[in-house]
Each structure stands twice: as structure tokens, then as C-alpha cells.
Design a protein around this motif. Structure first.
Motif, PDB file in Angstrom:
ATOM      1  N   VAL A 125       0.843  -1.194   0.000  1.00 52.75           N
ATOM      2  CA  VAL A 125       0.000   0.000   0.000  1.00 52.75           C
ATOM      3  C   VAL A 125       0.882   1.249   0.000  1.00 52.75           C
ATOM      4  O   VAL A 125       1.844   1.340   0.766  1.00 52.75           O
ATOM      5  N   ARG A 126       0.553   2.202  -0.861  1.00 58.66           N
ATOM      6  CA  ARG A 126       1.343   3.421  -0.982  1.00 58.66           C
ATOM      7  C   ARG A 126       0.709   4.566  -0.187  1.00 58.66           C
ATOM      8  O   ARG A 126      -0.485   4.542   0.119  1.00 58.66           O
ATOM      9  N   VAL A 127       1.511   5.573   0.130  1.00 56.51           N
ATOM     10  CA  VAL A 127       1.035   6.693   0.946  1.00 56.51           C
ATOM     11  C   VAL A 127      -0.126   7.396   0.253  1.00 56.51           C
ATOM     12  O   VAL A 127      -1.157   7.674   0.864  1.00 56.51           O
ATOM     13  N   SER A 128       0.011   7.725  -1.008  1.00 58.44           N
ATOM     14  CA  SER A 128      -1.104   8.275  -1.806  1.00 58.44           C
ATOM     15  C   SER A 128      -1.399   7.240  -2.879  1.00 58.44           C
ATOM     16  O   SER A 128      -0.835   7.286  -3.969  1.00 58.44           O
ATOM     17  N   ASP A 129      -2.305   6.335  -2.542  1.00 57.97           N
ATOM     18  CA  ASP A 129      -2.497   5.156  -3.381  1.00 57.97           C
ATOM     19  C   ASP A 129      -3.778   5.265  -4.194  1.00 57.97           C
ATOM     20  O   ASP A 129      -4.882   5.218  -3.631  1.00 57.97           O
ATOM     21  N   PRO A 130      -3.682   5.417  -5.517  1.00 54.57           N
ATOM     22  CA  PRO A 130      -4.899   5.552  -6.333  1.00 54.57           C
ATOM     23  C   PRO A 130      -5.759   4.307  -6.327  1.00 54.57           C
ATOM     24  O   PRO A 130      -6.959   4.369  -6.628  1.00 54.57           O
ATOM     25  N   ARG A 131      -5.184   3.147  -5.984  1.00 55.79           N
ATOM     26  CA  ARG A 131      -5.975   1.913  -5.953  1.00 55.79           C
ATOM     27  C   ARG A 131      -7.059   1.978  -4.890  1.00 55.79           C
ATOM     28  O   ARG A 131      -8.162   1.439  -5.073  1.00 55.79           O
ATOM     29  N   ILE A 132      -6.759   2.624  -3.768  1.00 60.92           N
ATOM     30  CA  ILE A 132      -7.708   2.662  -2.654  1.00 60.92           C
ATOM     31  C   ILE A 132      -8.973   3.413  -3.061  1.00 60.92           C
ATOM     32  O   ILE A 132     -10.094   2.949  -2.846  1.00 60.92           O
ATOM     33  N   ALA A 133      -8.781   4.589  -3.669  1.00 55.10           N
ATOM     34  CA  ALA A 133      -9.946   5.374  -4.118  1.00 55.10           C
ATOM     35  C   ALA A 133     -10.720   4.631  -5.194  1.00 55.10           C
ATOM     36  O   ALA A 133     -11.959   4.607  -5.182  1.00 55.10           O
ATOM     37  N   LEU A 134     -10.010   4.019  -6.138  1.00 53.49           N
ATOM     38  CA  LEU A 134     -10.683   3.321  -7.232  1.00 53.49           C
ATOM     39  C   LEU A 134     -11.529   2.157  -6.713  1.00 53.49           C
ATOM     40  O   LEU A 134     -12.691   2.004  -7.117  1.00 53.49           O
ATOM     41  N   LEU A 135     -10.960   1.349  -5.850  1.00 53.58           N
ATOM     42  CA  LEU A 135     -11.698   0.196  -5.334  1.00 53.58           C
ATOM     43  C   LEU A 135     -12.929   0.647  -4.546  1.00 53.58           C
ATOM     44  O   LEU A 135     -13.978   0.001  -4.600  1.00 53.58           O
ATOM     45  N   GLY A 136     -12.790   1.772  -3.830  1.00 55.85           N
ATOM     46  CA  GLY A 136     -13.949   2.318  -3.122  1.00 55.85           C
ATOM     47  C   GLY A 136     -15.031   2.774  -4.085  1.00 55.85           C
ATOM     48  O   GLY A 136     -16.222   2.537  -3.865  1.00 55.85           O
ATOM     49  N   GLU A 137     -14.622   3.418  -5.180  1.00 55.68           N
ATOM     50  CA  GLU A 137     -15.585   3.879  -6.176  1.00 55.68           C
ATOM     51  C   GLU A 137     -16.286   2.711  -6.870  1.00 55.68           C
ATOM     52  O   GLU A 137     -17.493   2.757  -7.125  1.00 55.68           O
ATOM     53  N   LEU A 138     -15.526   1.680  -7.189  1.00 53.80           N
ATOM     54  CA  LEU A 138     -16.104   0.524  -7.870  1.00 53.80           C
ATOM     55  C   LEU A 138     -17.006  -0.296  -6.947  1.00 53.80           C
ATOM     56  O   LEU A 138     -17.884  -1.025  -7.410  1.00 53.80           O
ATOM     57  N   GLY A 139     -16.768  -0.169  -5.647  1.00 56.02           N
ATOM     58  CA  GLY A 139     -17.511  -1.018  -4.714  1.00 56.02           C
ATOM     59  C   GLY A 139     -17.015  -2.449  -4.738  1.00 56.02           C
ATOM     60  O   GLY A 139     -17.747  -3.374  -4.352  1.00 56.02           O
ATOM     61  N   LEU A 140     -15.769  -2.655  -5.179  1.00 57.95           N
ATOM     62  CA  LEU A 140     -15.192  -3.997  -5.220  1.00 57.95           C
ATOM     63  C   LEU A 140     -14.612  -4.303  -3.848  1.00 57.95           C
ATOM     64  O   LEU A 140     -13.696  -3.607  -3.395  1.00 57.95           O
ATOM     65  N   PRO A 141     -15.125  -5.306  -3.132  1.00 59.15           N
ATOM     66  CA  PRO A 141     -14.617  -5.602  -1.782  1.00 59.15           C
ATOM     67  C   PRO A 141     -13.109  -5.824  -1.798  1.00 59.15           C
ATOM     68  O   PRO A 141     -12.588  -6.527  -2.662  1.00 59.15           O
ATOM     69  N   ALA A 142     -12.419  -5.199  -0.838  1.00 62.51           N
ATOM     70  CA  ALA A 142     -10.959  -5.273  -0.818  1.00 62.51           C
ATOM     71  C   ALA A 142     -10.456  -5.210   0.607  1.00 62.51           C
ATOM     72  O   ALA A 142     -11.038  -4.539   1.467  1.00 62.51           O
ATOM     73  N   VAL A 143      -9.351  -5.906   0.831  1.00 60.00           N
ATOM     74  CA  VAL A 143      -8.620  -5.839   2.095  1.00 60.00           C
ATOM     75  C   VAL A 143      -7.180  -5.529   1.759  1.00 60.00           C
ATOM     76  O   VAL A 143      -6.588  -6.142   0.864  1.00 60.00           O
TER      77      VAL A 143
END
Length: 325
Positions: A125-143
């Protein structure tokens, strides 16, 4: 060889296909003797449920995903993957692994649109990680394996660094340095802060942190060229620690007589050099299993709490010793 179907089972058992379906899915409407006969025929024919058919009926993919922003996987990552599999494998949930050093976000978009996975695990996981925002927007469950705005399981950086620095302090070291991974990683930022906090608490004369990028060996050379130079190095990974031993040998610096080297992760690689590497051990297999279990709970509709995995422990070997007085 053609795979057996419920039609084959129905023909062999002398019953209707609907009866076979009820029996195989544990539904009512079938006598116990008929159910046993159907199950026996299914076993004889080697019938196994179709994951494709099951996913179509349940609107689930029956798989979780892991996207890696690198071209190869190191041994530590493979231990994490083995931990993921220990949770999902027995449940017949597949792990879809894709290397995508430049197209991570596109892979997540594709998986979501095609319903390829039910959820994903996110590493590094990166400090400013674009994956986190994207996964939240998609609603794709993630850990995430590391702290983030999503459900996470993170390592106990504070205990790890307190363990490493405390070991060096007890040996008498007062000038120490740490070689870390990319400063963009949350893991690195947390361990840097914890290292400096532990050094202050133990009244170190000096404690510096440098990054291994782009050249870990050059970072070690700069540290060892300083005057006064550090008497001990803490390296984030086993590979970095092996590299530090190599540089020390090239410079004619004895380990542990003139320099102690400690690895921030333990692996079989730590046993290869002479002296063998002292290391902070984290059970990466269990860490991966803990993250997978958190994702499993999330997919089941629960709201898992963020978790800190640990504690790590020290494995003392020959690469650390008292500093030269």
C-alpha cells in the motif's frame, strides 16, 4: 474424457434430473434412500460440481484477485500467497494473480466489469495510493495488507523496530542506521517513524534512515563511508541485509566485529551467509492467512475490524555483536 453431468447421474440412477438436482444440493423433496443412491452414483461417475454453473446461479465469481505492480515475485510474497491459499483453497475459491507493473488500475476496472473476482487483496500500500480510491468507487470488496481507508491487516511496525533497536542497544551500539524500501510505501513510513522513536527512547547517539532505491548497495557504501560511521545496520528485507554483508566484505569491514547487520524479515536466505543473519521474524504465511480471512468475512457480509498482526520476534544469529570499543 467427457465430464459426467447430472443427466448421466439421472439415467444411471433411474430418476428425473430434477430429483438429482435436489439430492446434490441438499434440498427437500427427496427420500433419504434415494438421496443416498444418487450420491453413490455421482461418486461412482466421478461427478464434481461445476464452478461455472455455481457462479452463474449465485452471481459470484468464486475467485479473489491479487494484482502485483512488479514483474517477478520474491520469496516473501510467495509466503503471503501461500497464506491466502490456506484460507481460500479449502473453500474452492480461486486466487487470480496478475502481474501488471504499469496497468494496475486497468486490471481492477476489467475485473470489476467482467465480474472476474468477488474481491481483492492489495499489497504494498502506498502513501497516496490511487488503488484505494478506485476500489472504493467501484464497490469492489478489498482488504489491504497495510493501513488504508479500506479494511486492513497491518504489521506491528512499532514492536518490530523496538525489538530490533532494543537488541542493538543491549549489545552496546549507539550509532545505528536503517535501510528502508521505497518511501512511497505506507510500510516504509511506519517503520521509519517507529525506528526513530525507538532510537530516541533508547538514547542512541545517532540514528539515520536511508532508502534502498535506486541502488541499495550504494546506500550502504555511503553509510559506511560516513565518519563516524554507524556500528549497526537494520535492513528492511533479507535481500537488503545480504547486500549489506556483501558491501562490508568488499570494504574489508568485519561482521559482526566492526559492523552488525540485522534483517527486518526472516527467511531461509538469512541462513546462507557466514555469519548467518540476525532477523526480526514475522510469520508471513499466517499474516497472509489473516488478510484472507478478513476478506472472507467481508465477502460474507460482515464488517471486519482493522487488525494489527503480530507480534514479531527476534531470531539472534551471528551477524550482530557488541561494537568495537
Amino acid at each position: 474424457m467427457r465430464r459426467p453431468t447430472i443427466h448421466d447421474i439421472a439415467r444411471r440412477a433411474g430418476v428425473a434430473k430434477s430429483t438429482v438436482s435436489f439430492a446434490l444440493n441438499g434440498q427437500p423433496g427427496v427420500s433419504e434412500s434415494t438421496r443416498r443412491r444418487i450420491l453413490g452414483v455421482a461418486d461412482e461417475l466421478g461427478w464434481r460440481p461445476s464452478s461455472v454453473a455455481r457462479s452463474l446461479s449465485s452471481a459470484q465469481a468464486g475467485a479473489v484477485g491479487l494484482v502485483l505492480a512488479c514483474e517477478t515475485a520474491d520469496p516473501a510474497l510467495m509466503r503471503l500467497v501461500a497464506g491466502f491459499e490456506s484460507v481460500f483453497g479449502p473453500r474452492e475459491v480461486g486466487l487470480l494473480l496478475q502481474f501488471a507493473p504499469r496497468t494496475e488500475l486497468a486490471v481492477y476496472h476489467s475485473w470489476w466489469h467482467q465480474r472476474r473476482v468477488d474481491g481483492v487483496l492489495v499489497v504494498d500500500v502506498r502513501v497516496s495510493d490511487p488503488r484505494i480510491a478506485l476500489l472504493g468507487e467501484l464497490g469492489l470488496p478489498a482488504v489491504t495488507l497495510g493501513r488504508s481507508a479500506l479494511p486492513s491487516v497491518s504489521l506491528d511496525a512499532e514492536t518490530a523496530m523496538r525489538t530490533a533497536v532494543g537488541h542493538l542497544a543491549r549489545l552496546g551500539h549507539r550509532r545505528i542506521a536503517r535501510i528502508g524500501r521505497s518511501p512511497e510505501l505506507v510500510h516504509t513510513a511506519e517503520h521509519t517513524a517507529a525506528f526513530l522513536d525507538a532510537a530516541r527512547a533508547m538514547a542512541m547517539e545517532s540514528a539515520v534512515c536511508v532508502t534502498a532505491e535506486p541502488d541499495a548497495a550504494e546506500a550502504v557504501r555511503r553509510l559506511l563511508a560516513a565518519r563516524p560511521r554507524p556500528t549497526a545496520l537494520v535492513c528492511d528485507t533479507d535481500v537488503m541485509a545480504l547486500g549489506a554483508l556483501g558491501v562490508a566484505a568488499q570494504l574489508g569491514i568485519r561482521v559482526p566485529g566492526e559492523l552488525s547487520v540485522l534483517a527486518g524479515e526472516d527467511s531461509p536466505l538469512c541462513l546462507l551467509p557466514h555469519p548467518a543473519l540476525t532477523a526480526v521474524r514475522v510469520d508471513l504465511h499466517s499474516y497472509g492467512a489473516a488478510a484472507a480471512e478478513t476478506l472472507r468475512c467481508l465477502l460474507a457480509g460482515d464488517r471486519p475490524q482493522d487488525r494489527t498482526f503480530g507480534p514479531p520476534c527476534l531470531v539472534e544469529r551471528g551477524s550482530t555483536g557488541p561494537p568495537v570499543s
